[in-house]
Scaffold this active site. Structure first.
Site, short mmCIF file in Angstrom:
data_model
loop_
_atom_site.label_atom_id
_atom_site.label_comp_id
_atom_site.label_asym_id
_atom_site.label_seq_id
_atom_site.Cartn_x
_atom_site.Cartn_y
_atom_site.Cartn_z
N PHE A 105 -13.92 -48.71 17.39
CA PHE A 105 -12.68 -49.25 17.85
C PHE A 105 -11.84 -49.27 16.07
CE2 PHE A 105 -9.30 -52.24 18.16
CZ PHE A 105 -8.96 -52.19 19.96
N ASN B 190 -0.23 -50.58 12.72
CA ASN B 190 -1.60 -50.00 12.20
C ASN B 190 -2.29 -48.67 13.53
OD1 ASN B 190 -3.56 -52.43 11.27
ND2 ASN B 190 -1.40 -53.51 12.98
N PHE C 174 0.00 -55.03 20.30
CA PHE C 174 -1.60 -55.15 20.97
C PHE C 174 -2.29 -53.41 21.79
CE2 PHE C 174 -0.25 -59.08 20.55
CZ PHE C 174 -1.32 -59.88 20.00
N ASP D 10 -10.03 -57.82 13.99
CA ASP D 10 -10.80 -58.21 14.91
C ASP D 10 -12.87 -57.93 13.47
OD1 ASP D 10 -13.25 -58.52 16.71
OD2 ASP D 10 -12.85 -56.79 17.71
#
Length: 349
Positions: free
Chosen positions: A27, A129, A329, A80
């Site tokens: 990720f 992003n 998201f 995150d």
């Protein structure tokens, strides 16, 4: 209130399963501010690569290194902890002398570049992003492949991710408890998290109900439409429906859904009646948002991942790349591809 896992899918519930974030390297998030440092000013923008560190922890460590108060270090968005992320931090360090930030050491972090900047970096002040995700142990390659093709054309629901509501929905539960009392909440962080969770849950519910329609992207009288990539919106009228539908089909315009709060929601007539009916039973959360003077706003109903591409490493492993605007998201994309196992928490704001 519809549980997040039960929200309506745009492409139907995925047929297969897969593993998201088997390790942090699966990720990868690269923050896109949309601008370059000025090269002068009392602030220093620092681009950091981090693995296994949350944003606030790194910001506090940077403040300690620079011998400044923690509040003098800001960032555009939380990233995150369980991922490999590149993001910018901003430290207020007046004076002509530039500190040697290459000497900043923190396990899991690396300073990539830094430069002077005139303005403080504020929360939300980013363009978007870029994501690189690896899904492992995919049980149905053909289904995922077709879904990726469909997402290129039709997008995904622009849901707020489960992480917006806290572990086990704790933020939403806090909002509901608060709504049932008149007890002031002094903790600013709790206030922010709970109000955000309340409004996000109502938005998700409105979108979930809209997605149950046969043609989810059909413009109706009174819809609030947004120019793609812009925040402003206008109301659709019956006389314009055909032309507005063409522009929506061309992705020039986006149908929006309400972020309920005080003041007018933005839709009118048929569209307003639909939105109000979708959340009619959630009176406590709506009353809370009005009571706390959270202004109503709009958010695009669908999300179109940009620069979407993918590469199958083998029949059960796929690498997926895409770019999302701020506030969206990545898990809203993954949710339409597979039923995930493993960690499902990542925010891109």
């Amino acid at each position: 209130m519809i549980e997040f896992d039960n929200l309506t899918y745009l492409h139907g519930k995925p047929q297969g399963t897969g593993l998201l974030k088997a390790n942090p390297e699966d990720f990868v998030v690269v923050e896109d501010l949309g601008f370059e440092p000025d090269g002068e000013g009392e602030h220093i923008l620092v681009r950091i690569l981090k693995n296994g560190c949350n944003t606030r922890f790194v910001a506090d460590a940077l403040a300690k290194f620079l011998k400044i108060h923690a509040r003098e270090v800001s960032f555009a968005g939380q990233k995150d902890k369980h991922a490999v992320t590149e993001q910018w931090l901003c430290a207020r360090v007046p004076g002509k002398e530039m500190p040697d930030l290459s000497a900043f050491q923190l396990e899991g972090c690396q300073v990539l570049e830094y430069a002077r900047h005139k303005r403080k970096l504020r929360l939300g002040a980013l363009k978007g992003n870029a994501f690189t995700l690896v899904l492992r142990e995919v049980s149905n390659r053909d289904d995922v492949e077709q879904r990726l093709i469909d997402i290129c054309v039709k997008g995904v629901p622009n849901y707020f991710g489960a992480q917006r509501f806290g572990i086990g929905g704790s933020n939403l539960q806090g909002a509901l408890r608060w709504a049932q009392t008149n007890t002031p909440v002094r903790d600013r962080n709790k206030r922010s998290f709970w109000l955000s969770a309340a409004r996000s849950a109502l938005f998700n519910q409105i979108v979930a109900e809209r997605l149950k329609k046969a043609d989810v992207n059909q413009v109706v009288d009174g819809d609030a439409l947004q120019l793609a990539g812009r925040g402003s919106w206008f109301v659709a009228t019956t006389e314009e429906l055909a032309e507005l539908q063409r522009r929506v089909n061309d992705k020039e315009l986006m149908i929006t859904a309400a972020l309920p709060g005080s003041g007018e929601w933005g839709t009118q007539r048929e569209a307003l009646a639909f939105e109000q009916a979708a959340v009619a039973e959630e009176t406590e959360l709506q009353t809370l948002l009005v009571r706390e003077k959270v202004e109503a706003a709009r958010r695009a109903m669908l999300l179109y991942p940009q620069q979407l591409s993918w590469n199958w490493w083998d029949d059960v492993t796929v690498e997926i790349r895409f770019w999302l605007p701020a506030g969206s998201f990545a898990t809203s994309v993954v949710r339409e591809l597979i039923n995930t196992t493993g960690d499902y928490a990542h925010i891109a704001e």
